[in-house]
Design an enzyme around this catalytic site. Structure first.
Site, PDB file in Angstrom:
ATOM      1  N   TYR A   1       7.307  -4.110  -5.364  1.00 26.07           N
ATOM      2  CA  TYR A   1       7.456  -5.545  -5.398  1.00 26.07           C
ATOM      3  C   TYR A   1       8.300  -6.009  -6.803  1.00 26.07           C
ATOM      4  O   TYR A   1       7.670  -7.005  -7.290  1.00 26.07           O
ATOM      5  CB  TYR A   1       6.329  -6.444  -4.933  1.00 26.07           C
ATOM      6  CG  TYR A   1       5.758  -6.123  -3.634  1.00 26.07           C
ATOM      7  CD1 TYR A   1       6.505  -6.633  -2.633  1.00 26.07           C
ATOM      8  CD2 TYR A   1       4.519  -5.376  -3.434  1.00 26.07           C
ATOM      9  CE1 TYR A   1       6.254  -6.111  -1.354  1.00 26.07           C
ATOM     10  CE2 TYR A   1       4.413  -4.984  -2.064  1.00 26.07           C
ATOM     11  CZ  TYR A   1       5.067  -5.450  -1.058  1.00 26.07           C
ATOM     12  OH  TYR A   1       4.584  -5.102   0.190  1.00 26.07           O
TER      13      TYR A   1
ATOM     14  N   TYR B   1      -3.029  -8.577   6.731  1.00 30.70           N
ATOM     15  CA  TYR B   1      -2.156  -7.665   5.934  1.00 30.70           C
ATOM     16  C   TYR B   1      -2.435  -6.181   6.558  1.00 30.70           C
ATOM     17  O   TYR B   1      -3.686  -5.966   6.585  1.00 30.70           O
ATOM     18  CB  TYR B   1      -2.174  -7.675   4.678  1.00 30.70           C
ATOM     19  CG  TYR B   1      -1.331  -6.536   3.940  1.00 30.70           C
ATOM     20  CD1 TYR B   1       0.095  -6.941   3.304  1.00 30.70           C
ATOM     21  CD2 TYR B   1      -1.669  -5.284   3.768  1.00 30.70           C
ATOM     22  CE1 TYR B   1       0.952  -5.666   2.984  1.00 30.70           C
ATOM     23  CE2 TYR B   1      -0.938  -4.112   3.023  1.00 30.70           C
ATOM     24  CZ  TYR B   1       0.491  -4.497   2.819  1.00 30.70           C
ATOM     25  OH  TYR B   1       1.013  -3.654   2.030  1.00 30.70           O
TER      26      TYR B   1
ATOM     27  N   ASP C   1      -8.854  -2.718  11.378  1.00 29.67           N
ATOM     28  CA  ASP C   1      -8.361  -1.999   9.859  1.00 29.67           C
ATOM     29  C   ASP C   1      -9.457  -2.156   8.816  1.00 29.67           C
ATOM     30  O   ASP C   1      -9.498  -3.277   8.268  1.00 29.67           O
ATOM     31  CB  ASP C   1      -7.239  -2.759   9.788  1.00 29.67           C
ATOM     32  CG  ASP C   1      -6.285  -2.448   8.384  1.00 29.67           C
ATOM     33  OD1 ASP C   1      -6.874  -1.368   7.837  1.00 29.67           O
ATOM     34  OD2 ASP C   1      -5.041  -2.452   8.185  1.00 29.67           O
TER      35      ASP C   1
END
Ligand SMILES: *Cc1c(COP(=O)(O)O)cnc(C)c1O
Length: 439
Positions: free
Chosen positions: A15, A143, A249
């Site tokens: 990023y 996410y 997750d």
């Protein structure tokens, strides 16, 4: 050119831009909670190198396991072959997984394990003659990784909006808004309303949904949100009712980060498919796994396709499996639930007084994760100054100043981290643009 100059000119970091990129520090070595920089300075890794380094850096037992494995077999394709480290790891994972989740697919990163989980859900529905069930129902604020399918399951208004055009479209429920420990009647009423909305949506779109996916209890990289486990019980009920595949997750929240080994165990239910990664190898090698129930595996295997359609080149890499086996042995030996409870108390002690300060929206702690949500992050120069002054590595992002220390951090280390967080959260808000970097 010095190495740092070359890096700045030619190497992309996560990023980051290659034009006027933010500064990076050159690490020479690491041990325990400490990173040693090329200039000899030390920094406490309060981020556990993106939440992986549970047992500390370069843990002797994990290093030794990698070394010993490297002398025998560094890699072999997993198509047509198997090896002892993979079999041992599958057995170890089955022992600690929620009951029944003993069918294992090894992936080379967390994002890939999520892609695999979603493909399992789709193939599960296909195998039962429901080709229309091609979408997942995910949660806003979530996410699940940076690859295309994992991005498509992450918050639709979050960090991946740029790629909307290329991503498959899924369904999203509102971000769960009731805090993990909110037992108030108002909180519980709001939770009932959110659960009812989720159930209504699932009823209305049952013919298109293959499964539900979430980060249980702890929405990490997008929202730093700790939400109520009763929400997970509702997801389980909805999946049972419609024969959806429930995917948890646990890549960020698993391995004791929030207290118990699995964050979802607070809800007293189990998913059909679960992804693990990050701390699986204790942050020593890249490895993730997708665990599936016998039923999911059987249905896929009995379908007209039969095979499960995925197979990465470095699947079940022996060095990574050896690292994971040593890491899981350490998770068994340690009493991390106790250590994490102490870390949580210390983070509360450091962060609770910050509530109500200017620029502070809120403070929350769950297990070994402490978060200060701010209106705007401090200026870059202030962030760098606090890191250097305290010798504590922090990586604030979006509106979050946070720490997720290694689980082996002693009381003095956590106190130091707490002081650095408090100092950073007391800085004035920086310019608007400093909020645009991620994770
Ligand atoms: C980090 C993360 C991923 C992606 O893992 P990578 O190894 O970076 O691909 C997926 N899900 C969650 C919850 C994560 O925190």
């Amino acid at each position: 050119m010095t190495p740092l100059e070359y890096d700045r000119a030619y190497i992309w970091h996560p990023y980051a831009s290659l034009k006027n990129p933010p500064p990076v520090r050159q690490v020479a070595s690491a041990s325990g909670v400490n990173l040693t920089l090329a200039d000899g300075r030390q920094l406490v890794d309060a981020v556990s190198s993106w939440w992986c380094v549970a047992h500390g850096h370069n843990h002797p037992a994990i290093v030794e396991a990698i070394r010993r494995q490297s002398e025998k077999l560094c890699h072999v394709m997993f198509g047509g072959f198997t090896h002892a480290p993979a079999v041992e790891l599958a057995e170890r994972l089955a022992r600690i997984a929620p009951p029944g989740l003993n069918r294992v697919f090894f992936a080379d990163s967390g994002s890939i394990s999520v892609e695999v989980a979603v493909k399992m859900a789709i193939q599960y529905q296909q195998a039962q003659g429901r080709p229309g069930r091609g979408k997942m129902l995910s949660l806003k604020g979530g996410y699940h990784g940076d690859t295309a399918c994992a991005m498509a399951l992450s918050d639709p208004d979050g960090m991946h909006t740029l790629f909307r055009g290329m991503m498959p479209s899924h369904f999203f429920a509102e971000k769960p808004s009731v805090a993990v420990d909110d037992g108030t009647p108002e909180g519980q009423a709001r939770l009932d309303a959110e659960i009812a909305a989720l159930a209504r949506f699932a009823d209305a779109h049952a013919g298109e949904i293959a499964g539900l996916i979430c980060e249980p209890v702890f929405q990490a990289a997008n929202a730093m949100n700790f939400y109520h486990p009763r929400y997970l019980q509702a997801m389980r009920r909805i999946c049972d009712e419609h024969d959806f595949v429930l995917v948890f997750d646990e890549i960020a929240a698993g391995f004791f980060r929030t207290g118990p080994r699995w964050a979802h165990s607070r809800a007293g239910i189990a998913p059909d498919v679960m992804t693990v990664g990050k701390a699986l190898t204790g942050g020593h090698m890249t490895l993730a796994a997708t665990l599936a129930s016998e039923r999911v595996a059987d249905v896929i295997s009995n379908g007209s396709v039969g095979a499960f359609m995925h197979g990465p080149t470095y699947m079940a890499n022996p060095l990574a499996c050896a690292a994971a086996n040593a890491s899981l042995a350490l998770f068994d030996q340690a009493d991390y639930e106790k250590d994490v409870a102490r870390i949580a108390l210390q983070l509360h002690f450091a962060l609770d007084p910050l509530a109500g300060r200017p620029n502070v929206r809120g403070v929350r702690v769950l297990g070994a994760a402490g978060v200060v949500e701010v209106e705007r992050l401090p200026a870059r120069a202030d962030i760098e100054r606090v890191i250097d002054a305290h010798g504590v590595w922090l990586r604030p992002f979006a509106n979050f100043i946070y720490a997720m220390p290694p689980l082996v951090s002693d009381a003095a280390t956590v106190a130091r981290i707490g002081a650095a967080l408090a100092d950073l959260a007391s800085c004035p808000p920086g310019p608007e643009t400093s909020g645009d970097f991620h994770e």
